[in-house]
Design a protein around this motif. Structure first.
Motif, PDB file in Angstrom:
ATOM      1  N   ASP A   1       0.789  -1.404  -0.053  1.00 57.22           N
ATOM      2  CA  ASP A   1       0.014  -0.168   0.064  1.00 57.22           C
ATOM      3  C   ASP A   1       1.044   1.052   0.279  1.00 57.22           C
ATOM      4  OD1 ASP A   1      -2.552   0.924   0.301  1.00 57.22           O
ATOM      5  OD2 ASP A   1      -2.117   1.863   1.754  1.00 57.22           O
ATOM      6  N   VAL A   2       2.157   1.274   0.683  1.00 56.75           N
ATOM      7  CA  VAL A   2       3.037   2.324   0.912  1.00 56.75           C
ATOM      8  C   VAL A   2       3.691   2.178  -0.701  1.00 56.75           C
ATOM      9  CG1 VAL A   2       5.085   3.490   1.989  1.00 56.75           C
ATOM     10  CG2 VAL A   2       3.247   2.442   2.978  1.00 56.75           C
TER      11      VAL A   2
ATOM     12  N   THR B   1       1.099   4.321  -3.143  1.00 58.54           N
ATOM     13  CA  THR B   1       0.563   5.535  -3.092  1.00 58.54           C
ATOM     14  C   THR B   1       1.880   5.894  -3.261  1.00 58.54           C
ATOM     15  OG1 THR B   1      -0.377   4.477  -0.852  1.00 58.54           O
ATOM     16  CG2 THR B   1      -0.289   6.963  -0.958  1.00 58.54           C
ATOM     17  N   ALA B   2       3.465   5.452  -3.165  1.00 58.61           N
ATOM     18  CA  ALA B   2       4.221   6.803  -3.468  1.00 58.61           C
ATOM     19  C   ALA B   2       4.616   6.240  -4.855  1.00 58.61           C
ATOM     20  CB  ALA B   2       5.247   6.401  -2.522  1.00 58.61           C
TER      21      ALA B   2
ATOM     22  N   ARG C   1      13.669   7.693  -0.924  1.00 57.90           N
ATOM     23  CA  ARG C   1      12.851   9.159  -0.051  1.00 57.90           C
ATOM     24  C   ARG C   1      11.403   8.670  -0.937  1.00 57.90           C
ATOM     25  NH1 ARG C   1      17.333  11.463  -3.384  1.00 57.90           N
ATOM     26  NH2 ARG C   1      18.953  11.469  -1.408  1.00 57.90           N
ATOM     27  N   PRO C   2      10.865   8.500  -2.095  1.00 58.06           N
ATOM     28  CA  PRO C   2       9.046   8.314  -1.854  1.00 58.06           C
ATOM     29  C   PRO C   2       8.767   7.783  -0.415  1.00 58.06           C
ATOM     30  CG  PRO C   2      10.854   7.997  -3.738  1.00 58.06           C
ATOM     31  CD  PRO C   2      11.827   7.887  -2.871  1.00 58.06           C
ATOM     32  N   ALA C   3       9.155   6.416   0.025  1.00 56.03           N
ATOM     33  CA  ALA C   3       9.331   6.132   0.869  1.00 56.03           C
ATOM     34  C   ALA C   3       9.242   6.156   2.188  1.00 56.03           C
ATOM     35  CB  ALA C   3       9.894   4.429   0.893  1.00 56.03           C
TER      36      ALA C   3
ATOM     37  N   ALA D   1       9.150   9.449   2.706  1.00 54.38           N
ATOM     38  CA  ALA D   1       7.808  11.036   3.162  1.00 54.38           C
ATOM     39  C   ALA D   1       6.750  10.540   2.389  1.00 54.38           C
ATOM     40  CB  ALA D   1       8.583  11.661   1.476  1.00 54.38           C
ATOM     41  N   GLU D   2       6.794   9.480   2.378  1.00 55.09           N
ATOM     42  CA  GLU D   2       5.712   8.562   2.377  1.00 55.09           C
ATOM     43  C   GLU D   2       4.880   8.272   4.063  1.00 55.09           C
ATOM     44  OE1 GLU D   2       2.914   9.002   0.930  1.00 55.09           O
ATOM     45  OE2 GLU D   2       1.560   7.056   1.754  1.00 55.09           O
ATOM     46  N   MET D   3       6.123   7.530   4.610  1.00 56.84           N
ATOM     47  CA  MET D   3       5.752   7.202   6.079  1.00 56.84           C
ATOM     48  C   MET D   3       5.616   8.550   6.878  1.00 56.84           C
ATOM     49  SD  MET D   3       5.769   3.959   5.987  1.00 56.84           S
ATOM     50  CE  MET D   3       5.494   3.263   7.280  1.00 56.84           C
TER      51      MET D   3
ATOM     52  N   ARG E   1       4.083  11.817   6.046  1.00 50.61           N
ATOM     53  CA  ARG E   1       3.164  11.765   5.691  1.00 50.61           C
ATOM     54  C   ARG E   1       1.990  11.047   5.864  1.00 50.61           C
ATOM     55  NH1 ARG E   1      -1.258  11.225   2.520  1.00 50.61           N
ATOM     56  NH2 ARG E   1      -0.604   8.868   2.136  1.00 50.61           N
ATOM     57  N   ARG E   2       1.945   9.725   6.827  1.00 56.94           N
ATOM     58  CA  ARG E   2       1.099   9.569   6.984  1.00 56.94           C
ATOM     59  C   ARG E   2       1.066   9.373   8.900  1.00 56.94           C
ATOM     60  NH1 ARG E   2       0.026   3.226   4.231  1.00 56.94           N
ATOM     61  NH2 ARG E   2       0.282   4.196   1.990  1.00 56.94           N
TER      62      ARG E   2
END
Ligand code: AMP
Ligand code: GLY
Length: 431
Positions: free
Chosen positions: A126-127, A130-131, A259-261, A263-265, A267-268
């Protein structure tokens, strides 16, 4: 406190001989971490819980249950340590890092919620979705009919993954449809996904939840037997650096995956602090994520820490305290390191314990060899086998070929009945 800033480089400097660290865990990875921490001039003392006989030679060990957050936090307070480093996934998923931070002690390791990136394959997917992180197409399956439909859709080879933590044994990759179905039935909730074809690379990054600092890429040998045959294991060997990788590989993976992972964590609202491990497949369609882990890999950590010159405690402390942006680029020895795992008979399904181990001291006396303990125990009979992966023997030298020879010279010194050792770790790359 232990951190001073030097005006010159603004890097977080730890005062020489001032730092006390507690390492949680008792495997080869924790032995390598504890040994590297003792080599850091800033470190005064290393403690470990529960540790193992090898760790006891570099750290003070304590008989505390590593998944009991309250007990770990209590030990950290009692010892007055400055930093706790949580090694394995089970305590992380159980929230041990949260418990340590709650008592006001810096901790290297993600919160229980952030560790779900390893603890649940469905959450990790899911992460990634989304990312926009490249990974295998996958379906989360809760019922037998879901499983049948997913196996049909993706076709052979089938990839069936238990959703939860499974100590490296939750994944079955097979062309045997019945075996794929049987694994799914035994697990309950599973992720079934597209088969990724291509060599695998592990890329680890230190992160404080914002800044991402990748280590060198390493390669792990997951299958039990030579030639990548046999069942999946926790890992039977590893090496670094990878001379065959294209230049800019780490930067590219950092940009597209790590970096996207992170950043997504964030953001959550569950920032990831610690080590983010990307298991990658180099497919014809580009780099894709096979898995994320929430901690240093074992055995990749053993060769990587042989090569890392930047003092480890300062790095882990900077990550734990949100100051990784103040750390300069990592310094690496220009050398090669190869790790070979010696596993117990019966590993990975039913390791047989109790065999007497000889030759560890002889191996350790060889130039360039270090022996890290995992499944060992010290008793009246001396050192004996007490777990699946027993020892990791690392060899470090100027060339990959010499590093291999050094590691296997170490392995040749050590013996216990029924030991399982792959003879081809880093062989193809060294040719
Ligand atoms: P994991 O626990 O997800 O890393 O899976 C363990 C091992 O299974 C990986 O290191 C791969 O060797 C293999 N594996 C996992 N997912 C895939 C996939 N989608 N395609 C091919 N092999 C896979
Ligand atoms: N070496 C694989 C792992 O640590 O999961």
């Amino acid at each position: 406190m232990v951190a001073d800033r030097t005006n010159a480089d603004r890097s977080p400097q730890l005062r020489s001989g001032s730092v006390q660290v507690l390492v949680i865990g008792g495997g080869g990875r924790e032995h390598a971490l504890a040994a590297a921490l003792t080599r850091d001039p800033a470190v005064n003392e290393v403690h470990a819980a529960p540790g193992n006989p090898g760790i006891a030679s570099v750290a003070v060990t304590h008989a505390v249950d590593p998944v009991d957050g309250k007990a770990v936090a209590g030990l950290a307070l009692r010892l007055g340590v400055d930093l706790v480093v949580v090694g394995p996934e089970a305590p992380l998923v159980a929230g041990v890092a949260d418990a340590v931070r709650e008592v006001g002690i810096a901790c290297f390791g993600p919160s229980g919620q952030a560790a779900a990136i390893e603890g649940s394959k469905a959450f990790a997917k899911d992460v990634m979705l989304t990312a926009g992180i490249p990974t295998a197409d996958a379906r989360v399956c809760e019922s037998r009919s879901d499983v049948t439909a997913a196996l049909q859709a993706f076709g052979s080879p089938y990839v069936v993954k238990n959703d939860g933590l499974s100590a490296g044994k939750g994944v079955v990759v097979t062309t045997d449809r019945a075996a794929a179905e049987a694994h799914a039935a035994a697990c309950g909730r599973v992720v079934i996904e597209e088969f990724l074809d291509g060599p695998e690379v592990s890329l680890f990054a230190l992160t404080d939840g914002r800044t991402v600092l990748p280590l060198q890429p390493a390669q792990d040998f997951k299958r039990l037997l030579n030639g990548d045959e046999g069942p999946n294991t926790g890992g039977m060997g590893a090496y670094a650096p990878l001379p065959w990788l294209t230049e800019g590989f780490s930067d590219q993976v950092c940009e597209r995956v790590l970096r996207p992972a992170v950043a997504e964590m964030a953001r959550r609202g569950t920032p990831f602090v610690g080590l983010l491990y990307a298991g990658l497949a180099l497919t014809a369609g580009g780099v894709k994520v096979v898995e994320f882990n929430a901690r240093f890999g074992d055995p990749e950590t053993q060769p990587l820490l042989e090569l890392l010159e930047t003092p480890l405690a300062g790095l882990l402390y900077a990550a734990a305290t949100g100051r990784l942006d103040e750390t300069g680029p990592l310094k690496w020895r220009s050398a090669h390191s190869v790790a070979v795992v010696m596993a117990a008979p019966g590993y990975p399904t039913t390791p047989h314990r109790g065999a007497v181990i000889t030759g560890v001291e002889e191996a350790s006396a060889l130039d360039g060899v270090r022996v890290y303990h995992a499944g060992t125990t010290l008793g009246p009979a001396g050192l004996t086998v007490s777990g699946g992966r027993v020892l990791t023997v690392t060899g470090t030298a100027d060339s990959l070929a010499d590093a291999r020879r050094t590691a296997y010279a170490g392995v040749d010194c050590v013996s216990f009945e029924g030991s399982q050792v792959r003879g081809d770790i880093a062989a193809t790359a060294a040719e």
